[in-house]
Write a protein that holds these residues in place. Structure first.
Motif, PDB file in Angstrom:
ATOM      1  N   GLY A  16       0.824  -1.209   0.000  1.00 61.00           N
ATOM      2  CA  GLY A  16       0.000   0.000   0.000  1.00 61.00           C
ATOM      3  C   GLY A  16       0.851   1.248   0.000  1.00 61.00           C
ATOM      4  O   GLY A  16       0.519   2.239  -0.656  1.00 61.00           O
ATOM      5  N   ALA A  17       1.971   1.201   0.728  1.00 58.95           N
ATOM      6  CA  ALA A  17       2.872   2.347   0.746  1.00 58.95           C
ATOM      7  C   ALA A  17       3.474   2.581  -0.639  1.00 58.95           C
ATOM      8  O   ALA A  17       3.582   3.727  -1.094  1.00 58.95           O
ATOM      9  CB  ALA A  17       3.973   2.133   1.777  1.00 58.95           C
ATOM     10  N   ALA A  18       3.822   1.495  -1.312  1.00 58.79           N
ATOM     11  CA  ALA A  18       4.372   1.628  -2.667  1.00 58.79           C
ATOM     12  C   ALA A  18       3.318   2.189  -3.621  1.00 58.79           C
ATOM     13  O   ALA A  18       3.621   3.048  -4.457  1.00 58.79           O
ATOM     14  CB  ALA A  18       4.876   0.285  -3.163  1.00 58.79           C
ATOM     15  N   LEU A  19       2.088   1.717  -3.498  1.00 56.42           N
ATOM     16  CA  LEU A  19       1.018   2.244  -4.344  1.00 56.42           C
ATOM     17  C   LEU A  19       0.756   3.719  -4.052  1.00 56.42           C
ATOM     18  O   LEU A  19       0.442   4.495  -4.950  1.00 56.42           O
ATOM     19  CB  LEU A  19      -0.262   1.439  -4.149  1.00 56.42           C
ATOM     20  N   GLY A  20       0.872   4.111  -2.791  1.00 56.50           N
ATOM     21  CA  GLY A  20       0.688   5.514  -2.428  1.00 56.50           C
ATOM     22  C   GLY A  20       1.749   6.408  -3.052  1.00 56.50           C
ATOM     23  O   GLY A  20       1.456   7.514  -3.510  1.00 56.50           O
ATOM     24  N   VAL A  21       2.996   5.942  -3.086  1.00 57.84           N
ATOM     25  CA  VAL A  21       4.074   6.719  -3.706  1.00 57.84           C
ATOM     26  C   VAL A  21       3.818   6.853  -5.201  1.00 57.84           C
ATOM     27  O   VAL A  21       3.970   7.936  -5.783  1.00 57.84           O
ATOM     28  CB  VAL A  21       5.446   6.062  -3.432  1.00 57.84           C
ATOM     29  N   VAL A  22       3.417   5.742  -5.837  1.00 54.06           N
ATOM     30  CA  VAL A  22       3.136   5.781  -7.274  1.00 54.06           C
ATOM     31  C   VAL A  22       1.957   6.701  -7.560  1.00 54.06           C
ATOM     32  O   VAL A  22       1.982   7.499  -8.500  1.00 54.06           O
ATOM     33  CB  VAL A  22       2.885   4.355  -7.806  1.00 54.06           C
ATOM     34  N   ALA A  23       0.909   6.611  -6.734  1.00 53.30           N
ATOM     35  CA  ALA A  23      -0.271   7.455  -6.940  1.00 53.30           C
ATOM     36  C   ALA A  23       0.081   8.935  -6.800  1.00 53.30           C
ATOM     37  O   ALA A  23      -0.401   9.770  -7.575  1.00 53.30           O
ATOM     38  CB  ALA A  23      -1.365   7.071  -5.956  1.00 53.30           C
ATOM     39  N   ALA A  24       0.921   9.262  -5.827  1.00 56.90           N
ATOM     40  CA  ALA A  24       1.323  10.661  -5.650  1.00 56.90           C
ATOM     41  C   ALA A  24       2.098  11.166  -6.868  1.00 56.90           C
ATOM     42  O   ALA A  24       1.893  12.299  -7.317  1.00 56.90           O
ATOM     43  CB  ALA A  24       2.161  10.808  -4.385  1.00 56.90           C
ATOM     44  N   SER A  25       2.948  10.318  -7.423  1.00 58.01           N
ATOM     45  CA  SER A  25       3.717  10.718  -8.612  1.00 58.01           C
ATOM     46  C   SER A  25       2.818  10.895  -9.828  1.00 58.01           C
ATOM     47  O   SER A  25       2.990  11.824 -10.614  1.00 58.01           O
ATOM     48  CB  SER A  25       4.788   9.670  -8.916  1.00 58.01           C
ATOM     49  N   VAL A  26       1.862   9.989  -9.983  1.00 58.35           N
ATOM     50  CA  VAL A  26       0.953  10.057 -11.130  1.00 58.35           C
ATOM     51  C   VAL A  26       0.053  11.287 -11.020  1.00 58.35           C
ATOM     52  O   VAL A  26      -0.161  12.000 -12.001  1.00 58.35           O
ATOM     53  CB  VAL A  26       0.119   8.762 -11.236  1.00 58.35           C
ATOM     54  N   LEU A  27      -0.486  11.536  -9.835  1.00 55.78           N
ATOM     55  CA  LEU A  27      -1.378  12.687  -9.657  1.00 55.78           C
ATOM     56  C   LEU A  27      -0.654  14.010  -9.912  1.00 55.78           C
ATOM     57  O   LEU A  27      -1.257  14.970 -10.390  1.00 55.78           O
ATOM     58  CB  LEU A  27      -1.980  12.681  -8.258  1.00 55.78           C
ATOM     59  N   ARG A  28       0.625  14.074  -9.609  1.00 62.80           N
ATOM     60  CA  ARG A  28       1.385  15.297  -9.814  1.00 62.80           C
ATOM     61  C   ARG A  28       1.493  15.640 -11.303  1.00 62.80           C
ATOM     62  O   ARG A  28       1.557  16.798 -11.689  1.00 62.80           O
ATOM     63  CB  ARG A  28       2.775  15.136  -9.211  1.00 62.80           C
ATOM     64  N   ARG A  29       1.481  14.615 -12.149  1.00 62.31           N
ATOM     65  CA  ARG A  29       1.646  14.835 -13.586  1.00 62.31           C
ATOM     66  C   ARG A  29       0.325  14.942 -14.339  1.00 62.31           C
ATOM     67  O   ARG A  29       0.317  15.205 -15.532  1.00 62.31           O
ATOM     68  CB  ARG A  29       2.493  13.708 -14.173  1.00 62.31           C
ATOM     69  N   MET A  30      -0.796  14.722 -13.666  1.00 58.03           N
ATOM     70  CA  MET A  30      -2.101  14.775 -14.331  1.00 58.03           C
ATOM     71  C   MET A  30      -2.610  16.205 -14.411  1.00 58.03           C
ATOM     72  O   MET A  30      -2.292  17.046 -13.574  1.00 58.03           O
ATOM     73  CB  MET A  30      -3.127  13.931 -13.559  1.00 58.03           C
ATOM     74  N   SER A  31      -3.448  16.452 -15.406  1.00 56.56           N
ATOM     75  CA  SER A  31      -4.074  17.767 -15.526  1.00 56.56           C
ATOM     76  C   SER A  31      -5.303  17.832 -14.622  1.00 56.56           C
ATOM     77  O   SER A  31      -5.814  16.809 -14.179  1.00 56.56           O
ATOM     78  CB  SER A  31      -4.479  18.015 -16.978  1.00 56.56           C
ATOM     79  N   LEU A  32      -5.777  19.024 -14.362  1.00 59.95           N
ATOM     80  CA  LEU A  32      -6.932  19.206 -13.497  1.00 59.95           C
ATOM     81  C   LEU A  32      -8.193  18.526 -14.048  1.00 59.95           C
ATOM     82  O   LEU A  32      -8.881  17.835 -13.297  1.00 59.95           O
ATOM     83  CB  LEU A  32      -7.185  20.695 -13.247  1.00 59.95           C
ATOM     84  N   PRO A  33      -8.513  18.662 -15.340  1.00 58.24           N
ATOM     85  CA  PRO A  33      -9.692  17.945 -15.853  1.00 58.24           C
ATOM     86  C   PRO A  33      -9.579  16.420 -15.726  1.00 58.24           C
ATOM     87  O   PRO A  33     -10.566  15.734 -15.445  1.00 58.24           O
ATOM     88  CB  PRO A  33      -9.761  18.359 -17.320  1.00 58.24           C
ATOM     89  N   ALA A  34      -8.381  15.893 -15.878  1.00 58.47           N
ATOM     90  CA  ALA A  34      -8.189  14.453 -15.734  1.00 58.47           C
ATOM     91  C   ALA A  34      -8.398  14.026 -14.285  1.00 58.47           C
ATOM     92  O   ALA A  34      -8.974  12.968 -14.018  1.00 58.47           O
ATOM     93  CB  ALA A  34      -6.801  14.061 -16.212  1.00 58.47           C
ATOM     94  N   MET A  35      -7.940  14.847 -13.334  1.00 63.88           N
ATOM     95  CA  MET A  35      -8.157  14.542 -11.923  1.00 63.88           C
ATOM     96  C   MET A  35      -9.637  14.561 -11.581  1.00 63.88           C
ATOM     97  O   MET A  35     -10.126  13.697 -10.840  1.00 63.88           O
ATOM     98  CB  MET A  35      -7.415  15.549 -11.037  1.00 63.88           C
ATOM     99  N   ILE A  36     -10.358  15.544 -12.111  1.00 64.22           N
ATOM    100  CA  ILE A  36     -11.800  15.638 -11.845  1.00 64.22           C
ATOM    101  C   ILE A  36     -12.523  14.433 -12.453  1.00 64.22           C
ATOM    102  O   ILE A  36     -13.392  13.834 -11.808  1.00 64.22           O
ATOM    103  CB  ILE A  36     -12.351  16.967 -12.386  1.00 64.22           C
ATOM    104  N   ALA A  37     -12.144  14.062 -13.674  1.00 69.60           N
ATOM    105  CA  ALA A  37     -12.762  12.897 -14.314  1.00 69.60           C
ATOM    106  C   ALA A  37     -12.460  11.617 -13.541  1.00 69.60           C
ATOM    107  O   ALA A  37     -13.335  10.757 -13.369  1.00 69.60           O
ATOM    108  CB  ALA A  37     -12.276  12.769 -15.749  1.00 69.60           C
TER     109      ALA A  37
END
Length: 87
Positions: free
Chosen positions: A28-49
């Protein structure tokens, strides 16, 4: 760096809550690190979707689970049951 630590902590806590999926605290910790990295590179509309899609998926899952579980009727102790009335 702080975002990765926070993501790892959140992933660890989430993995411990959902232990039925087979993901341990380290996974879960590894998935959290990956999720944080992915979210940082996503655009705002993609995050909302992504958030809206997750919300809809959760509601559909809950609706399907509610259909699977039968409703239970509660019989109070003061009412006579058919077996007690026959005896």
């Amino acid at each position: 760096m702080i975002g990765k630590i926070i993501g790892a902590y959140a992933g660890d806590k989430l993995a411990k809550q959902t232990s039925g999926l087979g993901i341990g605290g380290a996974g879960g910790a590894a998935l959290g690190v990956v999720a944080a990295s992915v979210l940082r590179r996503m655009s705002l509309p993609a995050m909302i979707a992504l958030g809206a899609g997750g919300y809809v998926a959760k509601k559909l899952y809950e609706r399907n689970e509610a259909k699977k579980t039968p409703t239970q009727t509660i019989v109070s102790e003061t009412e006579e049951t058919p077996t007690a009335a026959a005896a």
